[in-house]
Design a protein around this motif. Structure first.
Motif, PDB file in Angstrom:
ATOM      1  N   GLU A 110      90.144  50.217  89.116  1.00  0.00           N
ATOM      2  CA  GLU A 110      90.950  49.224  88.415  1.00  0.00           C
ATOM      3  C   GLU A 110      90.574  49.020  86.955  1.00  0.00           C
ATOM      4  OE1 GLU A 110      93.469  47.556  89.856  1.00  0.00           O
ATOM      5  OE2 GLU A 110      93.196  48.327  91.886  1.00  0.00           O
ATOM      6  N   ARG A 111      89.334  49.338  86.605  1.00  0.00           N
ATOM      7  CA  ARG A 111      88.915  49.039  85.230  1.00  0.00           C
ATOM      8  C   ARG A 111      89.056  50.247  84.319  1.00  0.00           C
ATOM      9  NH1 ARG A 111      88.187  43.410  85.607  1.00  0.00           N
ATOM     10  NH2 ARG A 111      87.651  43.124  87.784  1.00  0.00           N
ATOM     11  N   ARG A 136     101.987  50.384  88.733  1.00  0.00           N
ATOM     12  CA  ARG A 136     100.998  50.838  89.722  1.00  0.00           C
ATOM     13  C   ARG A 136     101.576  51.981  90.561  1.00  0.00           C
ATOM     14  NH1 ARG A 136      96.578  47.244  90.304  1.00  0.00           N
ATOM     15  NH2 ARG A 136      95.870  48.396  92.111  1.00  0.00           N
ATOM     16  N   MET A 195      97.168  50.040  97.996  1.00  0.00           N
ATOM     17  CA  MET A 195      95.713  50.258  97.960  1.00  0.00           C
ATOM     18  C   MET A 195      95.204  50.113  96.529  1.00  0.00           C
ATOM     19  SD  MET A 195      94.265  51.812 100.913  1.00  0.00           S
ATOM     20  CE  MET A 195      94.796  52.849 102.247  1.00  0.00           C
ATOM     21  N   ALA A 196      93.905  49.801  96.421  1.00  0.00           N
ATOM     22  CA  ALA A 196      93.300  49.646  95.100  1.00  0.00           C
ATOM     23  C   ALA A 196      93.078  51.010  94.455  1.00  0.00           C
ATOM     24  CB  ALA A 196      91.976  48.907  95.220  1.00  0.00           C
ATOM     25  N   MET A 197      92.839  50.982  93.162  1.00  0.00           N
ATOM     26  CA  MET A 197      92.532  52.196  92.398  1.00  0.00           C
ATOM     27  C   MET A 197      91.282  51.908  91.575  1.00  0.00           C
ATOM     28  SD  MET A 197      96.211  53.606  91.206  1.00  0.00           S
ATOM     29  CE  MET A 197      97.287  52.377  91.871  1.00  0.00           C
ATOM     30  N   ASP A 221      84.049  45.133  83.628  1.00  0.00           N
ATOM     31  CA  ASP A 221      84.178  44.071  84.613  1.00  0.00           C
ATOM     32  C   ASP A 221      83.185  42.972  84.249  1.00  0.00           C
ATOM     33  OD1 ASP A 221      84.306  42.416  86.741  1.00  0.00           O
ATOM     34  OD2 ASP A 221      84.194  43.980  88.270  1.00  0.00           O
ATOM     35  N   ASP A 280      90.254  43.321  97.363  1.00  0.00           N
ATOM     36  CA  ASP A 280      90.651  44.264  96.320  1.00  0.00           C
ATOM     37  C   ASP A 280      90.689  43.560  94.963  1.00  0.00           C
ATOM     38  OD1 ASP A 280      90.815  46.362  97.975  1.00  0.00           O
ATOM     39  OD2 ASP A 280      92.984  46.633  97.852  1.00  0.00           O
ATOM     40  N   PRO A 281      90.162  44.233  93.932  1.00  0.00           N
ATOM     41  CA  PRO A 281      90.080  43.573  92.621  1.00  0.00           C
ATOM     42  C   PRO A 281      91.413  42.993  92.157  1.00  0.00           C
ATOM     43  CG  PRO A 281      88.928  45.669  92.566  1.00  0.00           C
ATOM     44  CD  PRO A 281      89.581  45.578  93.909  1.00  0.00           C
ATOM     45  N   HIS A 282      92.539  43.704  92.409  1.00  0.00           N
ATOM     46  CA  HIS A 282      93.805  43.198  91.891  1.00  0.00           C
ATOM     47  C   HIS A 282      94.399  42.100  92.763  1.00  0.00           C
ATOM     48  CE1 HIS A 282      94.947  46.288  94.761  1.00  0.00           C
ATOM     49  NE2 HIS A 282      96.176  45.876  94.751  1.00  0.00           N
ATOM     50  N   ARG A 283      93.732  41.778  93.864  1.00  0.00           N
ATOM     51  CA  ARG A 283      94.237  40.706  94.727  1.00  0.00           C
ATOM     52  C   ARG A 283      93.342  39.481  94.713  1.00  0.00           C
ATOM     53  NH1 ARG A 283      98.095  43.181  98.284  1.00  0.00           N
ATOM     54  NH2 ARG A 283      97.765  45.409  98.214  1.00  0.00           N
ATOM     55  N   ARG A 284      92.279  39.493  93.889  1.00  0.00           N
ATOM     56  CA  ARG A 284      91.401  38.334  93.873  1.00  0.00           C
ATOM     57  C   ARG A 284      92.122  37.163  93.254  1.00  0.00           C
ATOM     58  NH1 ARG A 284      86.433  41.738  91.720  1.00  0.00           N
ATOM     59  NH2 ARG A 284      86.269  43.028  93.569  1.00  0.00           N
ATOM     60  N   ILE A 331      94.197  47.385  86.364  1.00  0.00           N
ATOM     61  CA  ILE A 331      94.247  46.056  87.002  1.00  0.00           C
ATOM     62  C   ILE A 331      95.296  45.164  86.341  1.00  0.00           C
ATOM     63  CG2 ILE A 331      92.450  44.935  85.603  1.00  0.00           C
ATOM     64  CD1 ILE A 331      91.431  43.705  88.256  1.00  0.00           C
ATOM     65  N   GLU A 332      95.655  45.483  85.084  1.00  0.00           N
ATOM     66  CA  GLU A 332      96.647  44.676  84.375  1.00  0.00           C
ATOM     67  C   GLU A 332      98.059  45.240  84.533  1.00  0.00           C
ATOM     68  OE1 GLU A 332      94.616  45.323  80.781  1.00  0.00           O
ATOM     69  OE2 GLU A 332      93.416  43.499  80.891  1.00  0.00           O
ATOM     70  N   ARG A 384      90.502  38.439  83.283  1.00  0.00           N
ATOM     71  CA  ARG A 384      90.909  39.718  82.716  1.00  0.00           C
ATOM     72  C   ARG A 384      89.708  40.409  82.099  1.00  0.00           C
ATOM     73  NH1 ARG A 384      94.444  40.438  85.621  1.00  0.00           N
ATOM     74  NH2 ARG A 384      96.487  39.515  85.446  1.00  0.00           N
ATOM     75  N   ASP A 421      84.818  47.642  95.043  1.00  0.00           N
ATOM     76  CA  ASP A 421      85.957  48.496  94.707  1.00  0.00           C
ATOM     77  C   ASP A 421      87.075  48.387  95.738  1.00  0.00           C
ATOM     78  OD1 ASP A 421      84.723  49.304  92.481  1.00  0.00           O
ATOM     79  OD2 ASP A 421      84.126  51.274  93.201  1.00  0.00           O
ATOM     80  N   GLY A 422      86.800  47.739  96.863  1.00  0.00           N
ATOM     81  CA  GLY A 422      87.830  47.540  97.874  1.00  0.00           C
ATOM     82  C   GLY A 422      88.414  48.858  98.365  1.00  0.00           C
ATOM     83  N   THR A 423      89.742  48.865  98.556  1.00  0.00           N
ATOM     84  CA  THR A 423      90.387  50.023  99.173  1.00  0.00           C
ATOM     85  C   THR A 423      90.480  51.231  98.239  1.00  0.00           C
ATOM     86  OG1 THR A 423      92.475  49.034  98.562  1.00  0.00           O
ATOM     87  CG2 THR A 423      91.757  48.708 100.816  1.00  0.00           C
TER      88      THR A 423
END
Lengths: 597, 251
Positions: free
Chosen positions: B90-91, B141, B86-88, A284, A413-417, B134-135, A255, A336-338
């Motif tokens: 995230e941070r 989302r 898809m990602a955004m 990050d 993707d960061p949220h899928r790691r 991301i959280e 996190r 940053d992925g997608t």
């Protein structure tokens, strides 16, 4: 219990078998060949004596611990997450994963290196040879487990800012020490080889316990043998328990830190990109780790020769740190992925320029401070350091986004790691390759300024600023064009995690070549730098400077008459090897395409 | 009148698989258009191509007459997109994401702040002020994604599975916003495989099956007196639709 072990080992074998195709096979083969060479070297030291063998095993242990940190979190073929729903007790899960971890090229190669213990034992007595067998297995278990525990512990450390900075510092220091190993070699040489103290320390390290057991058996000191073997067994049990404990803590992903939310004050599109990037840099923790690592590497790399009383390198900490920072951040779009889709939906926004400015804002200040402070400490030479610092900062800010869009290695993707924060891509081999390519390319952008500064002094600084600005502007423009022109293709790559095959008539990618050509090409690209840069260009540079340093530069150890011819030969050899690496894919450019899909 | 979205002969092949096969669709202005189909029927691929996120092998797409590929700036300024999964950035926090994108779209700082405030409060995201994207939970989302799509006041919304994994309360909020958008003259295309939802919200329906348009028109034209679910199963179901039972579960 045995079924869990057998099943996991079988699973790993099945995955390896299925993935042994294309690029992966080439990488595995290259790694395997390099590993065999190292194992051969280790066996050779087994004939030389115990001290050298102990030193060799210490290096193997370091490799096991550090290797995964710099190659995307190590072997993740079997992930703990796969088994969470099975409800296995942690200890049993760890034991099963350990069984899987023993299946692979690296453990096999290391086992071969550890047969050095048997060789060493045979030279002493039959009993010692017999003791070497269990010692070998226990030693391998310690290496594999140390590697796993190090990765798991780092993963936990990277959940806090302090942990990220701390590990960045330690990793940077250790890797810099490995890069400057000649300093330690010379320091050892000055004290007349491995001292009795160092020899004892090498045997107290866990990497030396196997050897200690065999030596004990050889000299009839069975108490030492028993102690060493017992200690190894206890350490294996402890590491297994530690790993099991760490695995249960891995369940939740890394996190970001939740402090310091300052409102965005940007008011332009480009300013918004800078604001977003700066926030990502500070929040990050993987990026925090990368940046600390780069700075620590620069400082320790440049400071290492101080051990020998040499301060000539100290002022170069800044430039070295820029190179490392560029290499670590080479996937600036991939991480940053997608999220790239947002950039594609707003075609007018200058995304690349914003990222370049943010990169300079993050890397620039500490590096400039390092260059100024350390050059002041050593009292110069000012022009080359300033020239190269300026040139490399501009070069890095240009090359990083350029490589990131031209040689995109799709990231996860960061949220899928998963639970391993070091793993930002499924294709960590390509990611490591890209880091090396960036290292070399950014170094090249510093060359003109370095040459002018060495030959003419201060005008070099002007050249450095000029080439820096030019690289920043030109490469940034190219990157922006590529992003606009091929944006949907880049996004598709991120989405699927696969790089599409190259088009008709174009050059083929390395993974589309036949296996044998892949291996030759990979070897060419990995060894070409050795004759070209250190043995050729750097040696020539030192000779032109009439420097006293000889180090491992072959040409400088030869009689005067041969020095320049050998330097020229080395440069040509390096260029030739790179040329071969280019020519093989070029030769295949037409026929490889039709069957690739 | 120019259609809000016009898709002409879009095609896409991935390797051997034909994902989208000459799809033609017209979304009239002011309509609420539901695109239905099974998983893997080609809905996401079609919508990605229609908004310029995936390059088609053939065909074209126009948003209020502006070609997505030859006039991207014109077309993309009129559309708000919510892609699936898809990602955004995230941070960033929700508010920061909206600020970033608003500025990127060329809106003034004041307008961005005003709209972000309103969107966050309507979508009930203003309580998670310190939470990074991301959280966020899956439902959150989707909501921040919808806020991103609405931020620059587009005239067409293209939403890929906007209700997937969204809790009933949030879903009701989203429905209200979408109905209001259409009532105010906007047009919406959404994809879904939940027939009841499409029947409830949409006035136009397109059925996609195996990369082709199986039926398209107003809701009444397509379902013709039956329920949409029956029509859909009739259109895309295989000849052998007898549902098989799992032997070890029935006693």
């Amino acid at each position: 219990m045995t079924t869990v072990l057998g099943t996991m080992a079988g699973m790993k074998l099945a995955v390896l078998r299925h993935s042994m195709s294309g690029q992966k096979a080439g990488l595995v083969a290259t790694g395997g060949v390099l590993g065999l060479v190292l194992a051969g070297g280790t066996l050779f030291t087994a004939f030389q004596g115990g001290d050298l063998l102990a030193a060799a095993y210490a290096v193997w242990m370091l490799g096991w611990i550090l290797g995964p940190v710099f190659s995307g979190g190590g072997d993740e073929t079997l992930r703990p997450e796969y088994f969470t729903l099975l409800g296995l007790p942690p200890r049993r899960l760890a034991a099963g994963l350990l069984a899987g971890a023993f299946v692979g090229v690296a453990p096999a190669v290391n086992l071969l290196a550890l047969t050095g213990l048997v060789v060493f034992g045979v030279r002493q007595s039959p009993a010692a040879a017999l003791v070497a067998l269990p010692a070998m297995i226990l030693q391998l278990a310690i290496f594999v487990l140390l590697s796993r525990v190090a990765v798991a512990a780092l993963g936990i450390a990277l959940r806090s800012r302090l942990g990220a900075i701390g590990t960045g510092l330690v990793n940077g220091a250790i890797l810099a020490a490995l890069g400057q190993v000649w300093v330690f070699a010379i320091a050892l040489g000055q004290t007349g080889g491995i001292t009795p103290g160092a020899s004892a320390v090498l045997r107290y390290l866990p990497s030396g316990w196997g050897l200690a057991a065999v030596e004990g058996a050889g000299t009839g000191r069975w108490d030492r043998t028993g102690l060493a073997l017992g200690a190894m067994a206890v350490l294996v049990a402890l590491l297994l328990a530690a790993w099991a404990a760490l695995l249960t803590r891995r369940a939740s992903a890394a996190r970001a830190s939740a402090r310091g939310r300052r409102p965005m004050t940007a008011s332009t599109a480009s300013g918004a990109v800078v604001a977003k990037e700066l926030r990502t840099w500070s929040r990050d923790l993987v990026r925090t780790h990368q940046l600390t690592f780069a700075l620590a590497y620069g400082v320790f790399f440049a400071a290492a020769p101080l051990l020998l009383g040499l301060d000539v390198m100290l002022a170069w900490a800044g430039p070295v740190a820029v190179l490392m920072a560029a290499a670590m951040t080479a996937g600036v779009y991939a991480v940053d992925g997608t999220a790239l889709w947002l950039t594609l939906m707003v075609p007018a926004a200058a995304d690349v320029r914003g990222r370049q400015r943010a990169w300079l804002l993050v890397v620039g200040p500490p590096v400039v401070a390092l260059s100024l402070a350390l050059t002041a400490v050593t009292g110069g030479p000012w022009p080359p350091v300033l020239a190269v610092t300026a040139a490399l900062l501009g070069g890095g800010a240009g090359i990083v986004p350029l490589i990131s869009v031209y040689a995109l290695v799709p990231g996860t993707d960061p949220h899928r790691r998963g639970g391993n924060p070091l793993r930002v891509s499924e294709d960590d081999g390509a990611l490591t390759g890209m880091a090396y390519a960036v290292l070399a390319l950014v170094a090249l952008t510093g060359a003109p300024a370095a040459v002018v500064a060495v030959m003419y002094g201060w005008p070099g600084v002007a050249v450095g600023v000029a080439t820096g600005v030019l690289c920043w502007w030109g490469f940034g423009l190219l990157a922006q064009r590529r992003l606009h022109g091929r944006g949907p293709e880049l996004l598709q790559m991120m989405r699927t995690g696969k790089r599409p095959p190259s088009g008709q008539g174009g050059w083929v990618r390395i993974d589309e070549l036949p296996k044998r050509e892949q291996i030759i090409t990979a070897v060419c690209w990995s060894v070409g730098a050795i004759p070209l840069f250190p043995q050729g260009i750097v040696a020539g540079f030192l000779k032109a400077q009439e420097s006293e340093t000889r180090s491992w530069f072959l040409a400088l150890h030869l009689p005067e008459a041969f020095q320049w011819p050998v330097i020229v030969f080395m440069v040509l050899l390096g260029l030739g090897i790179y040329g071969l690496g280019l020519w093989i894919p070029y030769r295949h450019r037409r026929r490889a395409v039709p069957e690739a899909s | 009148m120019t259609p809000a979205l016009e898709i002409i002969g879009l095609s896409k092949t991935f390797g051997e698989k034909v994902a989208v096969d000459h799809v033609d669709l017209a979304v009239p202005q002011g309509s609420f258009y539901g695109l239905v189909g099974q998983n893997g029927a080609g809905k996401t691929t079609t919508l990605s191509m229609a908004v310029g996120l995936l390059r088609p092998d053939g065909g074209s797409a126009r948003i209020f007459g502006a070609d997505v590929w030859s006039d991207p700036s014109g077309a993309k300024s009129l559309v708000g997109v919510l892609p699936d999964g898809m990602a955004m950035p995230e941070r960033l926090t929700g508010r920061e994401v909206l600020t970033y994108l608003g500025l990127l779209r060329g809106l003034s700082k004041e307008i961005v702040a005003e709209r972000a405030e309103e969107l966050l409060s309507v979508l009930e995201l203003d309580e998670a002020e310190k939470t990074l994207v991301i959280e966020y939970s899956t439902g959150m989302r989707k909501k921040i994604g919808l806020a991103i799509a609405l931020l620059h006041a587009p005239r067409l919304l293209v939403l890929d599975e906007p209700f997937e994994a969204v809790d009933p309360v949030s879903a009701a909020t989203i429905k209200t916003i979408l109905r209001g958008f259409v009532a105010g003259g906007g047009s919406i295309v959404l994809s879904s495989h939940v027939m009841a939802l499409v029947e409830q919200l949409c006035d136009h329906v397109g059925v996609i099956d195996k990369g082709r348009v199986a039926a398209a028109g107003t809701l009444e034209q397509v379902r013709g007196g039956r329920s949409l679910e029956d029509t859909f199963v009739g259109l895309v179901g295989s000849a052998d639709t007898g549902t098989k039972e799992l032997s070890w579960l029935s006693r």
